[in-house]
Design an enzyme around this catalytic site. Structure first.
Site, PDB file in Angstrom:
ATOM      1  N   ARG A  30      -4.558  65.366 -56.676  1.00 25.51           N
ATOM      2  CA  ARG A  30      -5.985  65.698 -56.597  1.00 25.51           C
ATOM      3  C   ARG A  30      -6.187  67.031 -55.866  1.00 25.51           C
ATOM      4  O   ARG A  30      -5.458  67.334 -54.926  1.00 25.51           O
ATOM      5  CB  ARG A  30      -6.737  64.589 -55.843  1.00 25.51           C
ATOM      6  CG  ARG A  30      -7.117  63.432 -56.726  1.00 25.51           C
ATOM      7  CD  ARG A  30      -7.606  62.204 -55.977  1.00 25.51           C
ATOM      8  NE  ARG A  30      -8.518  62.446 -54.886  1.00 25.51           N
ATOM      9  CZ  ARG A  30      -9.039  61.485 -54.124  1.00 25.51           C
ATOM     10  NH1 ARG A  30      -8.750  60.223 -54.349  1.00 25.51           N
ATOM     11  NH2 ARG A  30      -9.858  61.775 -53.130  1.00 25.51           N
ATOM     12  N   LYS A  87      -7.724  52.038 -49.382  1.00 25.31           N
ATOM     13  CA  LYS A  87      -8.820  51.246 -49.978  1.00 25.31           C
ATOM     14  C   LYS A  87      -8.547  50.993 -51.468  1.00 25.31           C
ATOM     15  O   LYS A  87      -8.648  49.869 -51.947  1.00 25.31           O
ATOM     16  CB  LYS A  87     -10.175  51.977 -49.826  1.00 25.31           C
ATOM     17  CG  LYS A  87     -10.539  52.313 -48.390  1.00 25.31           C
ATOM     18  CD  LYS A  87     -11.869  53.029 -48.293  1.00 25.31           C
ATOM     19  CE  LYS A  87     -11.916  54.426 -48.898  1.00 25.31           C
ATOM     20  NZ  LYS A  87     -11.072  55.427 -48.209  1.00 25.31           N
ATOM     21  N   ARG A  92       0.112  61.768 -52.073  1.00 24.56           N
ATOM     22  CA  ARG A  92      -0.429  60.916 -53.147  1.00 24.56           C
ATOM     23  C   ARG A  92      -0.339  61.607 -54.511  1.00 24.56           C
ATOM     24  O   ARG A  92      -0.578  62.792 -54.657  1.00 24.56           O
ATOM     25  CB  ARG A  92      -1.895  60.572 -52.877  1.00 24.56           C
ATOM     26  CG  ARG A  92      -2.525  59.841 -54.061  1.00 24.56           C
ATOM     27  CD  ARG A  92      -3.873  59.231 -53.768  1.00 24.56           C
ATOM     28  NE  ARG A  92      -4.754  60.125 -53.063  1.00 24.56           N
ATOM     29  CZ  ARG A  92      -5.849  59.746 -52.445  1.00 24.56           C
ATOM     30  NH1 ARG A  92      -6.195  58.471 -52.431  1.00 24.56           N
ATOM     31  NH2 ARG A  92      -6.601  60.617 -51.819  1.00 24.56           N
ATOM     32  N   ARG A 138     -21.272  55.550 -47.755  1.00 26.08           N
ATOM     33  CA  ARG A 138     -20.536  56.485 -46.908  1.00 26.08           C
ATOM     34  C   ARG A 138     -21.421  57.211 -45.920  1.00 26.08           C
ATOM     35  O   ARG A 138     -20.938  58.091 -45.195  1.00 26.08           O
ATOM     36  CB  ARG A 138     -19.893  57.523 -47.798  1.00 26.08           C
ATOM     37  CG  ARG A 138     -18.384  57.546 -47.686  1.00 26.08           C
ATOM     38  CD  ARG A 138     -17.958  58.356 -48.835  1.00 26.08           C
ATOM     39  NE  ARG A 138     -16.709  58.963 -48.758  1.00 26.08           N
ATOM     40  CZ  ARG A 138     -15.741  58.677 -49.628  1.00 26.08           C
ATOM     41  NH1 ARG A 138     -15.885  57.721 -50.496  1.00 26.08           N
ATOM     42  NH2 ARG A 138     -14.651  59.368 -49.598  1.00 26.08           N
ATOM     43  N   ARG A 172     -12.290  66.203 -44.752  1.00 24.59           N
ATOM     44  CA  ARG A 172     -12.721  64.846 -45.143  1.00 24.59           C
ATOM     45  C   ARG A 172     -12.721  63.907 -43.935  1.00 24.59           C
ATOM     46  O   ARG A 172     -13.606  63.062 -43.803  1.00 24.59           O
ATOM     47  CB  ARG A 172     -11.810  64.319 -46.262  1.00 24.59           C
ATOM     48  CG  ARG A 172     -12.090  65.006 -47.590  1.00 24.59           C
ATOM     49  CD  ARG A 172     -10.925  64.921 -48.561  1.00 24.59           C
ATOM     50  NE  ARG A 172     -10.621  63.575 -48.987  1.00 24.59           N
ATOM     51  CZ  ARG A 172      -9.497  63.235 -49.608  1.00 24.59           C
ATOM     52  NH1 ARG A 172      -8.581  64.153 -49.875  1.00 24.59           N
ATOM     53  NH2 ARG A 172      -9.281  61.992 -49.963  1.00 24.59           N
TER      54      ARG A 172
HETATM   55  P1  AP5 Z   1      -5.251  55.133 -51.474  1.00 22.13           P
HETATM   56  O1  AP5 Z   1      -5.220  53.658 -51.716  1.00 22.13           O
HETATM   57  O2  AP5 Z   1      -5.382  56.029 -52.654  1.00 22.13           O
HETATM   58  O3  AP5 Z   1      -6.337  55.464 -50.344  1.00 22.13           O
HETATM   59  P2  AP5 Z   1      -7.926  55.455 -50.371  1.00 22.13           P
HETATM   60  O4  AP5 Z   1      -8.378  54.839 -49.100  1.00 22.13           O
HETATM   61  O5  AP5 Z   1      -8.425  54.847 -51.641  1.00 22.13           O
HETATM   62  O6  AP5 Z   1      -8.127  57.025 -50.302  1.00 22.13           O
HETATM   63  P3  AP5 Z   1      -9.080  58.092 -51.010  1.00 22.13           P
HETATM   64  O7  AP5 Z   1      -8.552  59.429 -50.574  1.00 22.13           O
HETATM   65  O8  AP5 Z   1      -9.196  57.842 -52.481  1.00 22.13           O
HETATM   66  O9  AP5 Z   1     -10.389  57.859 -50.312  1.00 22.13           O
HETATM   67  P4  AP5 Z   1     -11.487  58.856 -50.121  1.00 22.13           P
HETATM   68  O10 AP5 Z   1     -12.438  57.929 -49.513  1.00 22.13           O
HETATM   69  O11 AP5 Z   1     -11.253  60.074 -49.391  1.00 22.13           O
HETATM   70  O12 AP5 Z   1     -11.685  59.441 -51.599  1.00 22.13           O
HETATM   71  P5  AP5 Z   1     -12.726  59.088 -52.738  1.00 22.13           P
HETATM   72  O13 AP5 Z   1     -12.033  59.164 -54.025  1.00 22.13           O
HETATM   73  O14 AP5 Z   1     -13.499  57.866 -52.393  1.00 22.13           O
HETATM   74  O15 AP5 Z   1      -3.910  55.500 -50.651  1.00 22.13           O
HETATM   75  C1  AP5 Z   1      -3.643  56.835 -50.303  1.00 22.13           C
HETATM   76  C2  AP5 Z   1      -2.130  57.116 -50.464  1.00 22.13           C
HETATM   77  O16 AP5 Z   1      -1.420  56.356 -49.485  1.00 22.13           O
HETATM   78  C3  AP5 Z   1      -1.556  56.717 -51.819  1.00 22.13           C
HETATM   79  O17 AP5 Z   1      -0.604  57.668 -52.214  1.00 22.13           O
HETATM   80  C4  AP5 Z   1      -0.881  55.350 -51.572  1.00 22.13           C
HETATM   81  O18 AP5 Z   1       0.235  55.170 -52.408  1.00 22.13           O
HETATM   82  C5  AP5 Z   1      -0.477  55.483 -50.111  1.00 22.13           C
HETATM   83  N1  AP5 Z   1      -0.564  54.211 -49.384  1.00 22.13           N
HETATM   84  C6  AP5 Z   1      -1.490  53.230 -49.508  1.00 22.13           C
HETATM   85  N2  AP5 Z   1      -1.261  52.236 -48.637  1.00 22.13           N
HETATM   86  C7  AP5 Z   1      -0.145  52.612 -47.939  1.00 22.13           C
HETATM   87  C8  AP5 Z   1       0.614  52.005 -46.877  1.00 22.13           C
HETATM   88  N3  AP5 Z   1       0.286  50.805 -46.380  1.00 22.13           N
HETATM   89  N4  AP5 Z   1       1.678  52.690 -46.389  1.00 22.13           N
HETATM   90  C9  AP5 Z   1       2.041  53.904 -46.898  1.00 22.13           C
HETATM   91  N5  AP5 Z   1       1.365  54.520 -47.895  1.00 22.13           N
HETATM   92  C10 AP5 Z   1       0.286  53.877 -48.403  1.00 22.13           C
HETATM   93  O19 AP5 Z   1     -13.731  60.330 -52.583  1.00 22.13           O
HETATM   94  C11 AP5 Z   1     -13.370  61.633 -52.939  1.00 22.13           C
HETATM   95  C12 AP5 Z   1     -14.576  62.548 -52.781  1.00 22.13           C
HETATM   96  O20 AP5 Z   1     -15.647  62.120 -53.636  1.00 22.13           O
HETATM   97  C13 AP5 Z   1     -15.204  62.575 -51.380  1.00 22.13           C
HETATM   98  O21 AP5 Z   1     -14.547  63.498 -50.524  1.00 22.13           O
HETATM   99  C14 AP5 Z   1     -16.631  63.018 -51.707  1.00 22.13           C
HETATM  100  O22 AP5 Z   1     -16.707  64.406 -52.003  1.00 22.13           O
HETATM  101  C15 AP5 Z   1     -16.918  62.260 -53.001  1.00 22.13           C
HETATM  102  N6  AP5 Z   1     -17.495  60.934 -52.771  1.00 22.13           N
HETATM  103  C16 AP5 Z   1     -16.959  59.737 -53.128  1.00 22.13           C
HETATM  104  N7  AP5 Z   1     -17.777  58.729 -52.762  1.00 22.13           N
HETATM  105  C17 AP5 Z   1     -18.848  59.302 -52.164  1.00 22.13           C
HETATM  106  C18 AP5 Z   1     -20.011  58.773 -51.553  1.00 22.13           C
HETATM  107  N8  AP5 Z   1     -20.240  57.440 -51.473  1.00 22.13           N
HETATM  108  N9  AP5 Z   1     -20.895  59.642 -51.007  1.00 22.13           N
HETATM  109  C19 AP5 Z   1     -20.697  60.977 -51.069  1.00 22.13           C
HETATM  110  N10 AP5 Z   1     -19.596  61.546 -51.623  1.00 22.13           N
HETATM  111  C20 AP5 Z   1     -18.687  60.711 -52.167  1.00 22.13           C
END
Ligand code: AP5
Length: 214
Positions: free
Chosen positions: A160, A13, A127, A88, A171
């Site tokens: 992270r 994402k 990552r 979410r 997760r």
């Molecule tokens: P990346 O693009 O970083 O993936 P992402 O989908 O953005 O993943 P996140 O882990 O950031 O999402 P998340 O939803 O778990 O975490 P968030 O920060 O929102 O890509 C991942 C990796 O893959 C990278 O290394 C990239 O280089 C690689 N990659 C990308 N595309 C690729 C491809 N096509 N092929 C190969 N490799 C590829 O949330 C973290 C925490 O915050 C949550 O657990 C929760 O505690 C809290 N939180 C955040 N939002 C909320 C909410 N709305 N409600 C409650 N808690 C929340």
């Protein structure tokens, strides 16, 4: 255009959102990034959020909803945005409708990135992120030119605390139980596009922009 980027942890994402930001000039609003900046700064919200985030659990709805309400009021969010990682839970989706209602706005499209769980674990564990500018890399799939150094700004790369195989399973479980039902919430409105999130990053971006421009 008001967009939601939706999908499991590590689906890409953030990677895809940054490409769309660069091309279309609308801001990426990542609740994960905003929460991490609160935890770094040690704000009251950051201290509360940290205990959930470190375990891989969702932060309670109201904390996140208030944070998004505040962010949507900022000047750069008045002509469209990409919501990344929000809503979410169905509760957050209902609250978002209320936040948009008071601004006479709506969500135009929800882009769902589909990636199987076994690929997710490898993406998340490998990552690395830049401490200074937040750029995202992967040890194998998107390596920086110099190990440990950000290509964009020369900042230090870090892993992270929730990017471990153990935490990613928590997760994924949170995603399956609390987040996946949000897709059905938006499907009823006919604004969901499902994107195959496996393959080359640029090829996925092509799929995504084609779905957007349909
Ligand atoms: P990346 O693009 O970083 O993936 P992402 O989908 O953005 O993943 P996140 O882990 O950031 O999402 P998340 O939803 O778990 O975490 P968030 O920060 O929102 O890509 C991942 C990796 O893959 C990278 O290394 C990239 O280089 C690689 N990659 C990308 N595309 C690729 C491809 N096509 N092929 C190969 N490799 C590829 O949330 C973290 C925490 O915050 C949550 O657990 C929760 O505690 C809290 N939180 C955040 N939002 C909320 C909410 N709305 N409600 C409650 N808690 C929340």
């Amino acid at each position: 255009m008001n967009l939601i980027f939706f999908g499991p942890p590590g689906a890409g994402k953030g990677t895809q959102a940054k490409k769309l930001v660069a091309e279309r000039g609308i801001p990426q609003i990542s609740t994960g990034d905003i929460l991490r900046s609160h935890t770094r700064e040690g704000t009251a919200l950051g201290k509360k959020a940290k205990e959930y985030m470190e375990q891989g659990l969702l932060v309670p709805d109201q904390l996140v909803i208030d944070m998004v309400d505040d962010r949507l009021g900022k000047p750069d969010a008045q002509n469209g945005y990409i919501l990344d990682g929000f809503p979410r839970t169905v509760g957050q989706a209902v609250a978002l409708d209320q936040l948009l209602g008071k601004r006479d706005a709506e969500i135009d499209k929800v882009l769902v990135l589909r990636v199987p769980d076994e690929k997710i674990v490898a993406r998340v564990v490998g990552r690395r992120m830049c401490k200074a500018c937040g750029s995202v890399f992967h040890l194998e799939f998107q390596p920086p030119a110099v190990q440990g150094v950000c290509d964009a700004c020369g900042g230090e790369l870090y892993q992270r605390t929730d990017d471990t195989a153990e935490k990613v399973r928590v997760r994924l479980n949170e995603y399956a139980h609390n987040t996946e039902p949000v897709a059905a919430y938006y499907k009823q409105r006919g604004i969901v596009a499902e994107i195959d999130g496996v393959g080359d990053i640029d090829a996925i971006y092509q799929r995504l922009t084609s779905a957007l421009d349909e």
